[in-house]
Motif scaffolding. Structure first.
Motif, PDB file in Angstrom:
ATOM      1  N   MET A   1       0.835  -1.209   0.000  1.00 34.00           N
ATOM      2  CA  MET A   1       0.000   0.000   0.000  1.00 34.00           C
ATOM      3  C   MET A   1       0.867   1.256   0.000  1.00 34.00           C
ATOM      4  SD  MET A   1      -3.154  -1.093   2.550  1.00 34.00           S
ATOM      5  CE  MET A   1      -4.147   0.387   2.268  1.00 34.00           C
TER       6      MET A   1
ATOM      7  N   ASP B   1       1.125   3.943  -3.203  1.00 34.78           N
ATOM      8  CA  ASP B   1       0.816   5.357  -2.976  1.00 34.78           C
ATOM      9  C   ASP B   1       1.969   6.250  -3.421  1.00 34.78           C
ATOM     10  OD1 ASP B   1      -1.375   6.951  -2.020  1.00 34.78           O
ATOM     11  OD2 ASP B   1      -0.111   7.554  -0.343  1.00 34.78           O
TER      12      ASP B   1
ATOM     13  N   GLN C   1      -8.616   1.137  -0.758  1.00 39.96           N
ATOM     14  CA  GLN C   1      -8.061   1.291   0.592  1.00 39.96           C
ATOM     15  C   GLN C   1      -9.128   1.039   1.658  1.00 39.96           C
ATOM     16  OE1 GLN C   1      -4.932   4.671   1.041  1.00 39.96           O
ATOM     17  NE2 GLN C   1      -6.151   5.236  -0.743  1.00 39.96           N
TER      18      GLN C   1
END
Length: 238
Positions: free
Chosen positions: A158, A162, A193
């Motif tokens: 994640m 990003d 998310q």
């Protein structure tokens, strides 16, 4: 095959290693089983086809060695995907092995291409992989298999997604058209998310479905982005 196309295809092999594992886990868990079966079959077929295509562009000993290793590791992973009664830990290990060597192959093609836009083909292509890796990690965690490593894998993926998304938006070669496509990715990333963060028992079933569908939407959108960077890397067409 031109070098930018080779970067794209090798990068797609990274993604398929994670997508196939994701689809296998979806079948085990009973999440969108018809869709999962299609995704798994499509992923295996495409991996096989691209492995053959990449064999036509191996201009160095390094690339030939890496391609042979990818064939070997895929040969161990592929049969495991045919039976959902297999140990999920074997799927974890085999998918990681294929990912590792496919990433090395992609990097070698990027090095051979030697262009800044070639790097963007690699980076944007890796976003496709991360969309599937996050889903894979989420499902492993939900199944309480390799729970701690799966949680770490998810958190790391994640963060990497990003950061790379932000880097692509500000890259000098990123055109207004690509920025518009990245904005669509951003919309799906928001929903993704939320689904990935769902931990309470009441919402887990919906979250598992949302993870499956949204990871596919992000993949489709990022594939468009990679295609744009590949065309830029090819230069003006005559």
């Amino acid at each position: 095959m031109a070098p930018p196309a080779a970067i794209n295809k090798a990068g797609r092999q990274r993604m398929l290693s994670q997508r196939a594992a994701k689809a296998w886990l979806m079948l085990v868990m009973g999440v969108l089983p018809d869709r999962a079966k299609y995704i798994l079959g499509q992923s295996v077929t495409l991996f096989d086809a691209q492995l053959a295509e990449l064999k036509t562009l191996l201009p160095s000993d390094e690339l030939r060695t890496l391609h042979l290793q990818l064939e070997h590791d895929w040969g161990r992973f592929r049969p495991l995907l045919a039976d959902i009664r297999n140990d999920p830990k074997l799927i974890w290990t085999a998918s990681e092995a294929v990912l590792t060597i496919a990433h090395k192959l992609t990097q070698a093609y990027e090095k051979a291409a030697g262009s800044s836009v070639g790097r963007l083909v690699n980076v944007s292509g890796r976003q496709r992989m991360l969309s599937q890796r996050m889903a894979k990690a989420y499902y492993f965690r939900q199944m309480d298999i390799n729970t701690a490593p799966a949680g770490e894998m998810l958190d790391t993926a994640m963060r990497e997604f990003d950061k790379a998304h932000g880097d692509l938006k500000v890259a000098a070669a990123t055109t207004p058209q690509i920025k518009a496509e990245l904005a669509l990715v951003e919309q799906q990333w928001f929903f993704f998310q939320n689904a990935l963060g769902m931990r309470d028992a009441g919402g887990q079933r919906k979250a598992a479905t949302d993870v499956g569908t949204t990871s596919e939407r992000i993949l489709e959108q990022m594939d468009i982005v990679v295609g744009h960077y590949e065309k830029l890397a090819m230069g003006p067409q005559r």
